[in-house]
Design an enzyme around this catalytic site. Structure first.
Site, PDB file in Angstrom:
ATOM      1  N   ASP A 106       0.604  -1.305   0.027  1.00  0.00           N
ATOM      2  CA  ASP A 106       0.200  -0.182   0.089  1.00  0.00           C
ATOM      3  C   ASP A 106       0.984   1.150   0.074  1.00  0.00           C
ATOM      4  OD1 ASP A 106       0.835  -0.466   2.537  1.00  0.00           O
ATOM      5  OD2 ASP A 106      -1.159  -0.382   3.431  1.00  0.00           O
ATOM      6  N   ASP A 123       7.058   3.986   3.273  1.00  0.00           N
ATOM      7  CA  ASP A 123       6.972   5.035   4.398  1.00  0.00           C
ATOM      8  C   ASP A 123       8.376   5.166   4.752  1.00  0.00           C
ATOM      9  OD1 ASP A 123       6.601   6.833   6.253  1.00  0.00           O
ATOM     10  OD2 ASP A 123       5.892   5.644   7.501  1.00  0.00           O
TER      11      ASP A 123
HETATM   12  P1  5GP Z   1       7.535   1.027   6.342  1.00  0.00           P
HETATM   13  O1  5GP Z   1       8.043   0.148   6.644  1.00  0.00           O
HETATM   14  O2  5GP Z   1       7.858   1.586   4.845  1.00  0.00           O
HETATM   15  O3  5GP Z   1       8.052   2.128   7.139  1.00  0.00           O
HETATM   16  O4  5GP Z   1       5.976   1.329   6.539  1.00  0.00           O
HETATM   17  C1  5GP Z   1       5.152   0.614   5.529  1.00  0.00           C
HETATM   18  C2  5GP Z   1       3.978   0.102   6.223  1.00  0.00           C
HETATM   19  O5  5GP Z   1       3.573   0.932   7.500  1.00  0.00           O
HETATM   20  C3  5GP Z   1       2.931  -0.075   5.304  1.00  0.00           C
HETATM   21  O6  5GP Z   1       2.316  -1.302   4.806  1.00  0.00           O
HETATM   22  C4  5GP Z   1       1.765   0.394   6.191  1.00  0.00           C
HETATM   23  O7  5GP Z   1       0.973  -0.729   6.788  1.00  0.00           O
HETATM   24  C5  5GP Z   1       2.075   1.163   7.297  1.00  0.00           C
HETATM   25  N1  5GP Z   1       1.908   2.813   7.010  1.00  0.00           N
HETATM   26  C6  5GP Z   1       3.092   3.587   6.829  1.00  0.00           C
HETATM   27  N2  5GP Z   1       2.510   4.764   6.659  1.00  0.00           N
HETATM   28  C7  5GP Z   1       1.317   4.643   6.875  1.00  0.00           C
HETATM   29  C8  5GP Z   1       0.031   5.650   6.790  1.00  0.00           C
HETATM   30  O8  5GP Z   1       0.055   6.951   6.405  1.00  0.00           O
HETATM   31  N3  5GP Z   1      -1.146   5.325   7.070  1.00  0.00           N
HETATM   32  C9  5GP Z   1      -1.449   3.910   7.214  1.00  0.00           C
HETATM   33  N4  5GP Z   1      -2.769   3.577   7.589  1.00  0.00           N
HETATM   34  N5  5GP Z   1      -0.437   2.826   7.136  1.00  0.00           N
HETATM   35  C10 5GP Z   1       0.812   3.598   7.145  1.00  0.00           C
HETATM   36 MG    MG Z   2       0.936  -2.525   5.406  1.00  0.00          MG
END
Ligand code: 5GP
Ligand code: MG
Length: 176
Positions: free
Chosen positions: A93, A96
């Site tokens: 999705d 981040d």
């Molecule tokens: P990362 O590992 O890249 O920091 O985060 C990825 C995961 O964190 C995504 O798969 C999602 O589940 C969650 N995530 C990151 N940012 C957001 C956001 O703004 N909203 C939501 N609902 N989930 C997020």
């Molecule tokens: Mg996720």
């Protein structure tokens, strides 16, 4: 809740990445590995726009344990297809910090695929903590916590057809 991307804007973004993916793979079969649960809606819309033979495999990753801050990352492979010697497209999705996608790609690499590429609906600007970046991203968005179109806050809001920025008043409104 403030709308960031409308339903039709989201569909337009999925159209764009589907076209890019199609031009990369042509008619070669691919295995889409979707990271559950956030990519569920994106997955359903994306695969219906792809015309090559597509296998769908699921992998579970959870990093947000009931809030808007990142916690311990857990990956579960119990719903994975065999991807050895396959061209794999990992779909999530949102990118981040990038830690989730990096960890899942590492996990998939260990299964001896032929190639691995990555696709996300959303790329949050200025948050990246890893060296990689997604091969395909439908939208760049500002650093705000978003929900809808599969993305949740405490397992709610995934069913919103649009993408919205979660505000303080929405957080206060969530009861268990
Ligand atoms: P990362 O590992 O890249 O920091 O985060 C990825 C995961 O964190 C995504 O798969 C999602 O589940 C969650 N995530 C990151 N940012 C957001 C956001 O703004 N909203 C939501 N609902 N989930 C997020
Ligand atoms: Mg996720």
């Amino acid at each position: 809740m403030k709308q960031l991307l409308s339903e039709s804007e989201l569909h337009g973004g999925v159209d764009r990445v589907a076209a890019e993916i199609s031009s990369k793979y042509g008619n070669n079969p691919i295995t889409v590995v979707a990271i559950m649960t956030g990519s569920l809606i994106m997955l359903a819309d994306l695969i219906r726009r792809l015309n090559m033979p597509v296998r769908v495999s699921l992998i579970r990753a959870s990093s947000y344990r009931g809030g808007t801050t990142s916690g311990q990352l857990t990956i579960k492979e119990d719903m994975m297809l065999d991807v050895s010697d396959r061209d794999v497209l990992v779909v999530d999705d949102i990118f981040d910090t990038g830690k989730t996608l990096q960890a899942v790609v590492g996990c998939v690499q260990a299964m001896n695929p032929r190639t691995v590429a990555t696709c996300v609906l959303l790329h949050k600007e200025g948050r990246q903590l890893v060296d990689m970046k997604p091969d395909f991203a439908a939208f760049q968005i500002p650093d705000e916590f978003v929900v809808g179109y599969g993305l949740d806050y405490q397992d709610l809001y995934r069913n919103l057809p649009f993408l919205a920025v979660l505000e303080e008043s929405d957080i206060a409104a969530v009861h268990h």
